[in-house]
Design a protein around this motif. Structure first.
Motif, PDB file in Angstrom:
ATOM      1  N   ASN A  98       0.943  -1.385  -0.488  1.00 35.50           N
ATOM      2  CA  ASN A  98       0.001   0.144  -0.189  1.00 35.50           C
ATOM      3  C   ASN A  98       0.402   1.117   0.286  1.00 35.50           C
ATOM      4  OD1 ASN A  98      -1.447  -2.290   1.513  1.00 35.50           O
ATOM      5  ND2 ASN A  98      -3.069  -1.039   0.810  1.00 35.50           N
ATOM      6  N   SER A  99       1.215   1.544  -0.997  1.00 34.79           N
ATOM      7  CA  SER A  99       1.774   3.326  -2.010  1.00 34.79           C
ATOM      8  C   SER A  99       0.943   3.719  -0.844  1.00 34.79           C
ATOM      9  CB  SER A  99       2.586   3.780  -2.434  1.00 34.79           C
ATOM     10  OG  SER A  99       3.402   4.316  -2.688  1.00 34.79           O
ATOM     11  N   GLY A 165       1.684   7.688   8.945  1.00 30.76           N
ATOM     12  CA  GLY A 165       2.521   8.181   7.760  1.00 30.76           C
ATOM     13  C   GLY A 165       1.678   7.990   6.472  1.00 30.76           C
ATOM     14  N   SER A 166       0.467   7.161   6.649  1.00 36.29           N
ATOM     15  CA  SER A 166      -0.379   6.680   5.643  1.00 36.29           C
ATOM     16  C   SER A 166      -1.290   8.143   4.786  1.00 36.29           C
ATOM     17  CB  SER A 166      -1.590   6.229   6.539  1.00 36.29           C
ATOM     18  OG  SER A 166      -2.627   7.154   6.879  1.00 36.29           O
ATOM     19  N   ASN A 167      -1.602   7.774   3.538  1.00 35.98           N
ATOM     20  CA  ASN A 167      -2.461   9.031   2.595  1.00 35.98           C
ATOM     21  C   ASN A 167      -3.410   9.181   3.584  1.00 35.98           C
ATOM     22  OD1 ASN A 167      -3.222   6.586   2.334  1.00 35.98           O
ATOM     23  ND2 ASN A 167      -4.596   7.523   0.497  1.00 35.98           N
ATOM     24  N   SER A 252      -5.018  13.484  -2.305  1.00 39.05           N
ATOM     25  CA  SER A 252      -4.700  12.165  -1.653  1.00 39.05           C
ATOM     26  C   SER A 252      -4.974  11.197  -1.926  1.00 39.05           C
ATOM     27  CB  SER A 252      -5.248  11.820   0.189  1.00 39.05           C
ATOM     28  OG  SER A 252      -5.015  10.926   0.629  1.00 39.05           O
ATOM     29  N   ARG A 253      -4.369   9.811  -2.824  1.00 39.72           N
ATOM     30  CA  ARG A 253      -4.731   8.671  -3.270  1.00 39.72           C
ATOM     31  C   ARG A 253      -3.976   7.843  -2.986  1.00 39.72           C
ATOM     32  NH1 ARG A 253      -0.927   6.356  -6.091  1.00 39.72           N
ATOM     33  NH2 ARG A 253       0.464   7.797  -7.661  1.00 39.72           N
ATOM     34  N   SER A 254      -4.053   6.568  -2.571  1.00 39.72           N
ATOM     35  CA  SER A 254      -3.809   5.087  -2.628  1.00 39.72           C
ATOM     36  C   SER A 254      -3.795   4.037  -3.271  1.00 39.72           C
ATOM     37  CB  SER A 254      -4.553   4.178  -1.584  1.00 39.72           C
ATOM     38  OG  SER A 254      -4.102   3.138  -1.201  1.00 39.72           O
ATOM     39  N   ALA A 255      -2.654   3.464  -3.515  1.00 38.62           N
ATOM     40  CA  ALA A 255      -1.838   2.799  -5.134  1.00 38.62           C
ATOM     41  C   ALA A 255      -2.345   1.474  -3.696  1.00 38.62           C
ATOM     42  CB  ALA A 255      -0.701   3.283  -5.684  1.00 38.62           C
TER      43      ALA A 255
END
Length: 324
Positions: A98-99, A165-167, A252-255
């Motif tokens: 998870n980025s 530290g998450s998005n 913000s987005r999550s890959a």
């Protein structure tokens, strides 16, 4: 006599090496021959877990073996990622990366982690999920993003994140920095816990991803008030972006993609990447993902690696906000 002996010896070595090479090739060719563990570093019920379970049967069909989803929440994702990095690179343990969460986790100096992007072999990206801000529909303090920001500029409120530290966490920090809000992050093990905290009135705002909030928004349990990407989400088209609402600094987005421990052989990487490509691009899988508000975006190993490197560069640019 000596020449004859030497000839026989050399011939024997060549035959042994050829046999070993043939055995290795056969082993690679036979892969996979047993079930594969797919680590999800967040709790069951969250966006990553939901996407993994939708993809699971399509991946099993392509690989011809069962794929076991193993949830390992904790440590803002690092319980699972550390186990993945330390696993044997034999192709039988893979996991979601998870980025930017994974990147902030190893860049943060207080954790003193030895891992980096080099600890993993990217296989395929699966999902690109925009960030979203949602509230309780019956909240009398604010009913839209503008009211929320104005209220938070004069009052302390709380908001969920999926970990340090998450998005989601970075989005809150951006709001505080650029728009003088007073929002305290409440770190959870994932979206299922976070949404429950907001629905139960224990936390004020749900900061998550569209895939984790779309169905709650559609059912009326929560109200999405802003999407944190340049364009509106096709899954909740009526919800404005932060930019069009006047808050362009908050993106913000999550890959979510799949990786293996570093050292995976090229042969196994090719087998896995082909299987993931077919499974991810399967039209039925895409429709099931869309029904959950999850936006599918397949990338192969090299493209996925490049995207992760870009995310790493972006996190480094935000290191001041994160305190390192």
């Amino acid at each position: 006599m000596f020449r004859k002996y030497l000839y026989v010896l050399v011939l024997g070595v060549i035959l042994v090496l050829a046999a070993c090479s043939n055995t290795t090739a056969q082993e690679e060719e036979a892969y996979p021959k047993k079930s594969i563990d797919l680590i999800v570093s967040y709790a069951a019920g969250g966006g990553t877990d939901t996407g993994a379970r939708i993809l699971q049967p399509y991946l099993e069909e392509e690989l011809g073996v069962s794929v076991n989803i193993i949830n390992k929440p904790g440590g803002a994702g690092w319980v699972g990622w550390a186990d993945l990095a330390n696993a044997e690179p034999d192709g039988y343990t893979i996991g979601y990366l998870n980025s930017p969460n994974i990147i902030t986790g190893y860049l943060d100096p207080k954790f003193n982690r030895s891992q980096s992007l080099e600890s993993f072999q990217p296989i395929a990206n699966h999902v690109l999920d925009p960030g979203v801000i949602a509230i309780r529909p019956d909240d009398v303090r604010f009913s839209n993003i503008k009211e929320l920001v104005e209220y938070a500029q004069n009052n302390k409120i709380t908001a969920t994140t999926s970990g340090v530290g998450s998005n989601d966490h970075m989005a809150i920090l951006k709001l505080n920095k650029f728009y003088d809000t007073n929002i305290t992050p409440v770190h959870t093990k994932g979206a299922a816990e976070g949404s429950a905290q907001v629905l139960g009135g224990h936390v004020d705002v749900f900061v998550a991803k569209v895939g984790e909030a779309a169905n709650l928004h559609k059912s009326g349990e929560l109200k999405a008030v802003a999407v944190m990407t340049e364009e509106r989400s096709p899954f909740i088209e009526e919800v404005p972006t932060m930019e069009e609402s006047g808050y362009p600094e908050v993106t913000s987005r999550s890959a979510r993609g799949i990786g293996a421990p570093a050292g995976l052989s090229q042969e196994k990487l090719e087998i896995l990447s082909k299987a993931f490509k077919k499974a991810i691009e399967n039209e039925k899988q895409i429709k099931e993902m869309e029904a959950q508000g999850l936006q599918v975006k397949h990338l192969g190993p090299e493209e996925y690696k490049s995207m992760l490197e870009e995310d790493e560069s972006s996190v480094k640019d935000l290191s001041g906000l994160l305190g390192y």
